[in-house]
Design a protein around this motif. Structure first.
Motif, PDB file in Angstrom:
ATOM      1  N   GLN A 120       0.851  -1.178   0.000  1.00  7.84           N
ATOM      2  CA  GLN A 120       0.000   0.000   0.000  1.00  7.84           C
ATOM      3  C   GLN A 120       0.895   1.239   0.000  1.00  7.84           C
ATOM      4  N   THR A 121       0.565   2.208  -0.848  1.00 11.19           N
ATOM      5  CA  THR A 121       1.324   3.438  -0.916  1.00 11.19           C
ATOM      6  C   THR A 121       1.069   4.279   0.321  1.00 11.19           C
ATOM      7  N   THR A 122       2.126   4.857   0.867  1.00  5.44           N
ATOM      8  CA  THR A 122       2.008   5.768   1.996  1.00  5.44           C
ATOM      9  C   THR A 122       2.784   7.042   1.701  1.00  5.44           C
ATOM     10  N   SER A 181      -1.728   6.525   4.591  1.00  8.49           N
ATOM     11  CA  SER A 181      -2.211   6.282   3.238  1.00  8.49           C
ATOM     12  C   SER A 181      -2.784   7.573   2.674  1.00  8.49           C
ATOM     13  N   THR A 240       2.462  12.666  -4.462  1.00  8.54           N
ATOM     14  CA  THR A 240       1.732  11.410  -4.258  1.00  8.54           C
ATOM     15  C   THR A 240       0.354  11.693  -3.692  1.00  8.54           C
TER      16      THR A 240
END
Length: 59
Positions: A3-5, A20, A54
């Protein structure tokens, strides 16, 4: 799957943590530090420009 953080850093108390981007408000919205309760725009809590990008892409 990872999972991208994004990395966050409070400009007042210097608490750092990861979160997140999908669970955070947009970059222009107000955010409150969970440690010292400082209130600033979400973008001011981003540790790096890459974290901000992001957030803007995935948030």
């Amino acid at each position: 799957m990872d999972q991208t953080t994004v990395q966050l850093l409070c400009p007042e108390c210097t608490k750092d943590w990861q979160h997140s981007p999908g669970e955070l408000p947009s970059a222009a919205k107000m955010f409150h530090c969970p440690n010292c309760h400082a209130s600033r725009r979400m973008s001011e809590f981003m540790r790096t420009d890459r974290d901000l990008q992001t957030l803007k892409q995935l948030g």
